[in-house]
Motif scaffolding. Structure first.
Motif, PDB file in Angstrom:
ATOM      1  N   UNK A  14      46.194  46.256  61.379  1.00 45.36           N
ATOM      2  CA  UNK A  14      46.176  45.943  59.956  1.00 45.36           C
ATOM      3  C   UNK A  14      45.177  46.849  59.236  1.00 45.36           C
ATOM      4  N   UNK A  15      45.638  47.422  58.136  1.00 47.29           N
ATOM      5  CA  UNK A  15      44.758  48.247  57.307  1.00 47.29           C
ATOM      6  C   UNK A  15      44.739  47.676  55.900  1.00 47.29           C
ATOM      7  N   UNK A  16      43.551  47.498  55.358  1.00 43.94           N
ATOM      8  CA  UNK A  16      43.383  46.971  54.010  1.00 43.94           C
ATOM      9  C   UNK A  16      43.130  48.138  53.061  1.00 43.94           C
ATOM     10  N   UNK A  17      44.032  48.313  52.092  1.00 41.85           N
ATOM     11  CA  UNK A  17      43.950  49.430  51.157  1.00 41.85           C
ATOM     12  C   UNK A  17      43.816  48.912  49.727  1.00 41.85           C
ATOM     13  N   UNK A  18      43.387  49.788  48.842  1.00 43.04           N
ATOM     14  CA  UNK A  18      43.310  49.426  47.430  1.00 43.04           C
ATOM     15  C   UNK A  18      44.701  49.064  46.912  1.00 43.04           C
ATOM     16  N   UNK A  19      44.745  48.072  46.040  1.00 49.46           N
ATOM     17  CA  UNK A  19      46.028  47.666  45.456  1.00 49.46           C
ATOM     18  C   UNK A  19      46.690  48.843  44.752  1.00 49.46           C
ATOM     19  N   UNK A  20      47.968  49.022  45.017  1.00 46.77           N
ATOM     20  CA  UNK A  20      48.723  50.098  44.397  1.00 46.77           C
ATOM     21  C   UNK A  20      48.724  51.407  45.161  1.00 46.77           C
ATOM     22  N   UNK A  21      48.028  51.458  46.286  1.00 43.99           N
ATOM     23  CA  UNK A  21      47.926  52.716  47.032  1.00 43.99           C
ATOM     24  C   UNK A  21      48.931  52.841  48.163  1.00 43.99           C
ATOM     25  N   UNK A  22      49.682  51.771  48.463  1.00 46.41           N
ATOM     26  CA  UNK A  22      50.575  51.798  49.621  1.00 46.41           C
ATOM     27  C   UNK A  22      51.631  52.890  49.502  1.00 46.41           C
ATOM     28  N   UNK A  23      52.166  53.094  48.319  1.00 48.17           N
ATOM     29  CA  UNK A  23      53.191  54.116  48.139  1.00 48.17           C
ATOM     30  C   UNK A  23      52.678  55.509  48.435  1.00 48.17           C
ATOM     31  N   UNK A  24      51.497  55.828  47.925  1.00 49.88           N
ATOM     32  CA  UNK A  24      50.914  57.142  48.181  1.00 49.88           C
ATOM     33  C   UNK A  24      50.584  57.321  49.658  1.00 49.88           C
ATOM     34  N   UNK A  70      41.856  56.363  45.277  1.00 52.26           N
ATOM     35  CA  UNK A  70      40.665  55.512  45.221  1.00 52.26           C
ATOM     36  C   UNK A  70      40.050  55.399  46.604  1.00 52.26           C
ATOM     37  N   UNK A  71      38.792  55.791  46.707  1.00 49.91           N
ATOM     38  CA  UNK A  71      38.024  55.613  47.933  1.00 49.91           C
ATOM     39  C   UNK A  71      37.337  54.254  47.866  1.00 49.91           C
ATOM     40  N   UNK A  72      37.494  53.450  48.888  1.00 48.33           N
ATOM     41  CA  UNK A  72      36.894  52.126  48.889  1.00 48.33           C
ATOM     42  C   UNK A  72      35.368  52.225  48.930  1.00 48.33           C
ATOM     43  N   UNK A 120      35.566  40.326  48.077  1.00 48.54           N
ATOM     44  CA  UNK A 120      36.995  40.606  47.954  1.00 48.54           C
ATOM     45  C   UNK A 120      37.788  39.472  47.319  1.00 48.54           C
ATOM     46  N   UNK A 121      37.182  38.316  47.141  1.00 49.59           N
ATOM     47  CA  UNK A 121      37.921  37.188  46.598  1.00 49.59           C
ATOM     48  C   UNK A 121      38.396  37.483  45.184  1.00 49.59           C
ATOM     49  N   UNK A 122      39.670  37.173  44.952  1.00 47.58           N
ATOM     50  CA  UNK A 122      40.233  37.390  43.627  1.00 47.58           C
ATOM     51  C   UNK A 122      40.675  38.809  43.350  1.00 47.58           C
ATOM     52  N   UNK A 123      40.439  39.723  44.282  1.00 46.09           N
ATOM     53  CA  UNK A 123      40.867  41.115  44.132  1.00 46.09           C
ATOM     54  C   UNK A 123      42.172  41.332  44.881  1.00 46.09           C
ATOM     55  N   UNK A 124      43.041  42.118  44.291  1.00 42.37           N
ATOM     56  CA  UNK A 124      44.304  42.441  44.953  1.00 42.37           C
ATOM     57  C   UNK A 124      44.094  43.596  45.938  1.00 42.37           C
ATOM     58  N   UNK A 207      52.306  44.395  52.223  1.00 39.19           N
ATOM     59  CA  UNK A 207      52.380  43.308  51.241  1.00 39.19           C
ATOM     60  C   UNK A 207      51.101  43.287  50.419  1.00 39.19           C
ATOM     61  N   UNK A 208      51.190  42.647  49.273  1.00 44.39           N
ATOM     62  CA  UNK A 208      50.042  42.486  48.389  1.00 44.39           C
ATOM     63  C   UNK A 208      49.327  41.190  48.738  1.00 44.39           C
TER      64      UNK A 208
END
Length: 213
Positions: A14-24, A70-72, A120-124, A207-208
Motif C-alpha cells: 500500500x502506498x499513500x499518495x497526495x489526493x489527485x496524484x494517482x493518475x500522474x 506534490x512532494x509529501x 492526516x485526519x480529514x485530509x483526502x 481509491x480515495x
C-alpha cells in the motif's frame, strides 16, 4: 527471508499518495523526491534547499515532464531527535537515503494507522494497492525492507537507524522478528531505490481515503 515468503505473507502493498496524484503516478511511475527535484526546472540552490532538510510541509512544484507534482511533507522526521538516533550515518546521508526511495506499507493495519494519525485526519489521500509478486519480480534488486518507520522520529525514544536499517529480502531477519511481534510489526516498510517507473504494471486497485463527508 525469501521472496516467496514475503509474497505469501504480504500479497498486497500500500502506498499513500497526495489526493489527485494517482493518475500522474500511473502515467509516469512512482518517483522518489530526489528524481523529481533533480529533473525539475528549479535552480541547483533551490533543489539543494529542498533535499537537504526535512520538508516542513507538502511542497507543490511545476515539473517540465510530470506537470504539477506534490512532494509529501516530512514533519514526522524531527531533526533534533534524528541526530540522536543515527548510529553510523549523518543526517544528510539519512535524508538522501529517504529521498532516493519510494515506500510501501506491507499491512493494511499500518495504512489505517497512518490514515488515522492526527496530521492526516480529514485530509483526502489516494491509496495505491500493489501486487507484491509482480513488484518483486520486476524490482527485486532495488527492494529493501525496514523494521521501523524510517521517516519518523517523533519521540526521544525513536528507534536507532543507520546503514543496516534497509536490508535486502534475503538478509532480513523475518523469522526472528516474527517470534516477538505480530505480522504487521515484523516488517514495517518496503522501499524501492530509484522508484517504480512501471507502477501501472503492478497496480491492482486505487481509491480515495480520508476525505470528510
Amino acid at each position: 527471508m525469501d521472496a516467496g515468503e514475503l509474497i505469501e505473507r504480504y500479497p498486497r502493498l500500500f502506498h499513500l499518495a497526495e489526493a489527485g496524484s494517482a493518475g500522474s503516478i500511473a502515467a509516469h511511475g512512482l518517483l522518489p523526491a530526489q528524481a523529481i527535484v533533480s529533473t525539475s526546472a528549479l535552480t541547483p540552490a533551490e533543489q539543494g534547499a529542498i533535499l537537504s532538510r526535512p520538508r516542513p510541509r507538502a511542497l507543490s512544484l511545476e515539473h517540465p515532464r510530470l506537470g504539477r507534482v506534490t512532494l509529501r511533507d516530512q514533519t514526522p522526521l524531527r531533526a533534533h531527535i534524528l541526530d540522536k538516533v543515527l548510529i553510523d550515518v549523518t543526517a544528510q546521508q539519512w535524508l538522501a537515503a529517504l529521498n532516493e526511495r519510494v515506500f510501501f506499507w506491507l499491512h493494511p493495519r499500518r495504512l489505517d494507522q497512518l490514515l488515522n494519525a492526527r496530521r492526516n485526519r480529514g485530509r483526502a489521500h489516494d491509496v495505491l494497492v500493489i501486487d507484491t509478486a509482480s513488484l518483486v519480480a520486476a524490482h527485486d534488486h532495488q527492494i529493501r525492507l525496514s523494521a521501523i518507520n524510517s521517516g519518523a522520529t517523533l519521540y526521544p525514544n525513536a528507534p536507532e537507524r543507520g546503514s543496516r536499517t534497509f536490508q535486502t529480502i534475503e538478509d532480513y531477519p523475518f523469522a526472528e522478528r516474527l517470534r516477538r511481534r505480530p505480522p504487521q510489526a515484523a516488517i514495517v516498510e518496503l522501499a524501492v531505490a530509484g522508484g517504480v517507473r512501471d507502477l501501472a504494471s503492478h497496480l491492482v486497485d486505487q481509491y480515495r481515503a480520508g476525505e470528510l463527508d
